[in-house]
Design a protein around this motif. Sequence first.
Motif: not given
Length: 715
Positions: A623-624, A629-630, A636-637
């Motif tokens: 979960l971490i 990652r999200v 990055a966006e």
Amino acid sequence: MSFLALNQLLEFSEDGHTERVLWIDAGDPGYVCIDIHAEHANPLYRRHADVLRLMDEGAVQLGKEYLLLINKNEERLSAAQRAKRDQNFARIVPVLQRQPEIFDLRKRGKILAEFAATHGASHHSLLRLLRRYWQRGMTPNALLPDYANSGARGRERAATGKRRGRPPKNEGDSVNVTPETRAIFKAAVTRFYAIHPVFELTECYHAMLRASFSDSVVNPDTGQQEWVLRSGAPSWWQFRYWYQKDNDIFALKRRRASSRVYDKDMRALTGTATGETVGPGSRYLIDATIADIYLVSRYFPDKIVGRPVVYVVIDVFSRMITGLHVGFEGPSWVGAMQALGNAVLDKTDYCAQFGVAIDAADWPCQGMPEAILGDRGEMVGEMVETLIQTFAVRVENSAPYRADWKGVVEQQFRLLPARFKAYTPGYIQTDYRQRGGNDYRLDATLNIDQFTKIMIYCVQYYNIQHRIKEYPLAPEMIRDGVPAVPIELWNWGIAHRSGRLRRYPDDLVRLSLLPHADATVSARGIRLFGLYYSCPLAMQEHWFERARQVRNWRIRVSYDPRCMDAIWLHGESGQPHFIPCSLMEQSREDASKTLWEIDQLRQASKEVARNHQRSETTGRVNLIEQIQRVVADAKAERPPASDRSDRQRTKDIRGNRRAELTALRQKDATRSASTKADVPVEVVPFPGTAPKTDYSLPSITEMLQKFREDEQEEE
């Protein structure tokens, strides 16, 4: 004409009050009586015919106890108690000589007033002594002072600024003993006194002062290091008082003298192991053994739970097996008392629990014996006092390494297994754990209920059919043709030797012999071993609300390890001796289970939780990783930094939110498959209204703001 006895108690069933007969009038048949509990009671007259009529109607019953105040041993009374009693009795003796006039309310006032004026006594104090004398049995001991109701025996006084206890002769630096000081006392006793037999208690006290209440200083005159006692150090009397209060003195003596010496020279002498048996019930023998068979769980048939403990109670005179208990508790008081309870109560219900139907005549042993001989491990301790004090049973203990003193019962552990060992899987043979031998644990098939049923069948055979070899038959037995069979010997002994059995109410015996423990009254119920119980008394007195709003407290209860569906609260004065408490809804999953099975199920639940722990930890780690990652993708966006100021960026957050909300609604809206997204929808306004350019619904924040503005306009 037959009169009631003087001092006789009359119990009135209508309102529950009790009266005592103070005077018998033979001329006009009747009695002078007084309510023994009313605070301001006065003597009243009842006609003999009226009393007989009420007794015939069942409205009045004769009380069994004549004296409300139990007679006390004169030697146990203090000098102050005896002096106070004699003084009180001497004050009312002249008044008592004026009977029966003193019973008349109109004459009594004048008599007391005359006596008070002559002897300098108070009218009210004389009346109070008279009333106590009449209500408590008309004996001098009725005037003993109620010192037992004074003070707060057993409760510790809170430590305040004022010193507790009796003022010392020399004030000095006397101080209160705090909980921290008591902890130091206890640690010193454990460190010095308990493990060093040469340490006297005074030496322990001085060693504690040096370690915890002294400072090391250098004497300027000698240059030597010395210990100086601090101001406010506890006194020797304080140390000795809390030593006796906070420590198990007998356990300390056992540690100092060693168990062997203590048991030989200092143990309690609770009985003798010698004596003759004149009939059934003169002496019972009780012993336990670990059965040579492995059993399986009642709830998990594939799980081997080990070997059971079998308790057997046997009558020495007839060799009759009077009691049986099979369980998983180690040899202890719990198992011994359950076996003894089975020995003194009717066996039909016990056998019916395991599907064995018997008549009372098949197992007629019922009643409390005169003496019980057992092992010191089970028959020594505070719990055995129930047998001694409540049922007047003489308790005898065998010496260590003297199994021959209980040879009669020891022999049964050889005879009973011989009847079933060839037919029961899981029974341990002689080649167990030898090279090439079988592992009989893997053959376990029976559960404890099935094994108990087999044991009942074996006991039935032994009691009814087994002939005892070399039994010393008395000449009267030979003359009457009595075979050496336990049940025949028992029945003959009951008929001709009367035996020593005594009968008590079944409920009293069963509940008195149950093990007891301290339960906790909490907001959720009466908690014992993780189970929750309730009773009408707890609900009536709001125990659970008090526990939640104030604090928890502990109460004494009895419980039956064979079935934890109910426990019994020990009642206080004025209440029943045992108050039943039933299992609450939150513990219903443990209904109809033994305490041992409840513990096994909890252990299995904990094992499942431990097995899942690794999977849960792995999922938490993943979960971490997913969250990080999200977050990394979002960073990055994120567009590069703008040259707009922070004020410009935060100025139109509400408008940005409406636009985002509109976009989300269009995205999340449910559309028909035939709807074309590129065809604009025409909005037709209602007649008489101006068209609006924004048809989006307001957000909840805007609606709340509008409500606040409307309220301000109304004000």
